[in-house]
Design an enzyme around this catalytic site. Structure first.
Site, short mmCIF file in Angstrom:
data_model
loop_
_atom_site.label_atom_id
_atom_site.label_comp_id
_atom_site.label_asym_id
_atom_site.label_seq_id
_atom_site.Cartn_x
_atom_site.Cartn_y
_atom_site.Cartn_z
N GLU A 27 8.93 1.58 11.18
CA GLU A 27 10.02 2.56 11.01
C GLU A 27 9.35 3.92 11.02
O GLU A 27 8.55 4.23 10.12
CB GLU A 27 10.74 2.34 9.67
N LYS B 208 0.86 -1.19 0.00
CA LYS B 208 0.00 0.00 0.00
C LYS B 208 0.90 1.23 0.00
O LYS B 208 1.47 1.61 1.02
CB LYS B 208 -0.90 0.02 1.24
N CYS C 82 13.23 10.96 7.28
CA CYS C 82 13.10 10.50 8.67
C CYS C 82 14.40 10.66 9.45
O CYS C 82 14.38 10.88 10.65
CB CYS C 82 12.65 9.05 8.68
N GLU D 248 9.19 16.57 15.36
CA GLU D 248 9.64 16.36 13.99
C GLU D 248 8.89 17.35 13.10
O GLU D 248 7.66 17.35 13.07
CB GLU D 248 9.34 14.92 13.55
#
Ligand code: NAD
Length: 495
Positions: free
Chosen positions: A265, A189, A300, A398
């Site tokens: 992750e 996906k 990331c 973040e």
């Protein structure tokens, strides 16, 4: 047939690109819904993506299970799977320019980066896992002479791979290559913002000879496709890359359904620690900037916190600012552009609100912070804030945009404490000419990858993933990634 990047750019301009579900069944519902996929630079419609739902997920799982049980892929010998995977890697190489251009128009990623990094690394990943699979051995346990106990690894069965939008092709192969070559049936996906390259990659897999039941694609939104995948009773394992917030949901899905294996992750707030004895600042500046601003900071492992010794901060900032003057911001189709737009309006607004909030909390803007003047795109200049304290949002959250937070330290202990003062633990860099300090600090920082005197995520041979809330349950890349996708079985013989 492979397309040139100009061909893809033209098709995008004409709104003709497409991504749809690829499921080996003729029982799918006839009525199909699609949604627009946009070029983030000008918000123009570049194509259509199929809006799948639970029905498509159920069909894909049925096909995947039946292929797994048939053995058409799962029981091929590793060397047979290797040859087919190698053919796939070769086809991806032939279509490099096309795939690079798809990620550029779909995700707003600079074309130069897609051509130089994303697609070459994707090919390398496919080849590496193809080559590795027939070199893995099981074990014989040290039992007595009257018994034989073998410890073997077997594919887990049906695997779902749920992907983010920031490296569409590369994240696809990070998940799919080890899962598929290990013998699983995989359902992918992609992120709803960036489905185009995934569609082509699956088509190329079929062309290479991977059985259609072993690899399916379901496109669409998180709530409508990711959610039913997470809750499905007949999926054995879900491997997710994306935000910590959604990653957390997957642990809940597993608990509410069949205890499927979960590997996450997730996000990061990675420190770059620059000691007073670092090598010449001119030499390390490009790595520092690359860590902070590569892929518009939509990365990331983005080194979004610069933790620098007080005595060298001013000099370092001068060097960084001088270098940044040559970074071109704008249309990612321009080969000279290194900073393209944010991936979508909602994300752009979120990054802009971080800029405002940083100022309101007392951080000092020392570089950038502007949007493109002609209003084109959702581009944000590389931006540096100084005087950022650990209490500020910019230090803790973040941003996933081109925003670097600068904080000073006076001692090694303080530097380590600042580096670790975060809920995340994905990556870190440290710069020092003292090898003993490098050793001490690299051990003290709690992160999955620590690079010394450089910025690096390692390569395909090294595991990648996070401590703390940056990850859960396993690692991508390296031989370690196989561990996600296999079960361990003991076979015990006794006389
Ligand atoms: P996201 O969490 O919004 O989406 C990731 C995927 O989850 C998408 O496919 C999305 O459709 C799906 N999803 C969304 N809501 C869902 C739900 N309720 N149920 C099931 N699935 C759902 O993440 P993103 O915005 O696409 O990616 C950015 C994030 O990914 C950042 O936090 C970044 O740090 C992280 N990331 C981590 C790594 C890594 O290796 N650690 C690599 C790349 C990106």
């Amino acid at each position: 047939m492979s397309c040139t990047k100009e061909h893809i750019f033209d098709s995008a301009r004409d709104g003709k690109l497409v991504a749809r579900a690829l499921i080996d069944t003729d029982t799918m519902p006839q009525e199909e819904a699609f949604f627009d996929t946009l070029n983030p630079f000008d918000n123009s419609v570049i194509g259509q993506v199929q809006r799948c739902d639970t029905r498509h997920v159920n069909a894909a799982v049925e096909v995947a299970r039946s292929c797994f049980e048939s053995g058409d892929w799962s029981r091929l010998s590793p060397s047979e799977r290797k040859i087919i995977m190698q053919r796939w890697a070769a086809l991806v190489e032939q279509h490099s320019e096309e795939l690079a251009a798809l990620d550029c128009v779909d995700g707003g990623k600079p074309i130069s980066e897609c051509l130089a990094t994303d697609i070459p690394e994707s090919i390398q990943t496919l080849s590496w896992y193809a080559e590795a699979i027939d070199k893995l051995f099981g074990k014989v346990a040290p039992t007595g002479c009257d018994t034989l106990a073998m410890i073997v690894k077997e594919p887990v069965g049906v695997v779902a791979a749920i992907l983010p939008w920031n490296f569409p092709a590369l994240m696809f192969v990070w998940k799919v290559a080890p899962a598929l070559v290990a013998g699983n049936s995989v359902i992918v996906k992609p992120a709803e913002q960036t489905s185009l390259s995934a569609y082509r990659l699956v088509q190329l897999a079929y062309e290479a000879g991977i059985p259609a039941g072993a690899l399916s694609l379901v496109t669409g939104f998180g709530e409508e496709v990711g959610h039913p995948l997470g809750l499905h009773q007949d999926i054995d394992m879900a491997s997710f890359t994306g935000s910590t917030e959604v990653g957390r949901l997957f642990l809940g899905y597993a608990a509410q359904s069949n205890l499927k294996g979960i590997v996450l992750e997730c996000g990061g707030k990675s420190p770059q620690v620059i000691f007073q004895d670092a090598y010449a600042l001119e030499e390390i500046a490009d790595d520092i900037l690359s860590a902070a601003f590569w892929n518009m900071g939509e990365n990331c492992s983005c080194g979004s916190r610069l933790i620098v010794h007080r005595t060298i901060k001013d000099e370092l900032l001068s060097v960084l600012k001088a270098r940044l003057a040559s970074w071109k911001v704008g249309n990612p189709q321009d080969p000279d552009v290194s900073i393209g737009p944010m991936v979508e309006q909602v994300h752009f607004d979120k990054v802009c609100s971080h800029l405002e909030n940083a100022k309101a909390e007392g951080a000092r803007l020392v570089w950038g912070g502007r949007l493109l003047e002609d209003g084109a795109g959702m581009c944000i200049e590389p931006t540096i804030f100084d005087d950022v304290t650990p209490q500020m949002t910019l230090f803790q959250e973040e941003v996933f945009g081109p925003v670097l937070a600068v904080t000073c330290f006076d001692s090694e202990e303080e530097a380590i404490a600042l580096a670790n003062d975060t809920d995340y633990g994905l990556a870190a860099s440290l710069y020092t000419a003292d090898v003993r300090r490098a050793h001490r600090v690299s051990r003290a920082i709690r992160a999955g990858t620590v690079s010394v005197n450089c910025f690096s995520e390692g390569d395909i041979s090294t595991p990648f993933g996070g401590y703390k809330q940056s990850g859960f349950g396993g690692r991508d890349n390296g031989a370690e990634a196989f561990e996600q996708y296999v079960e361990t079985k003991t076979i015990w013989y006794a006389n």
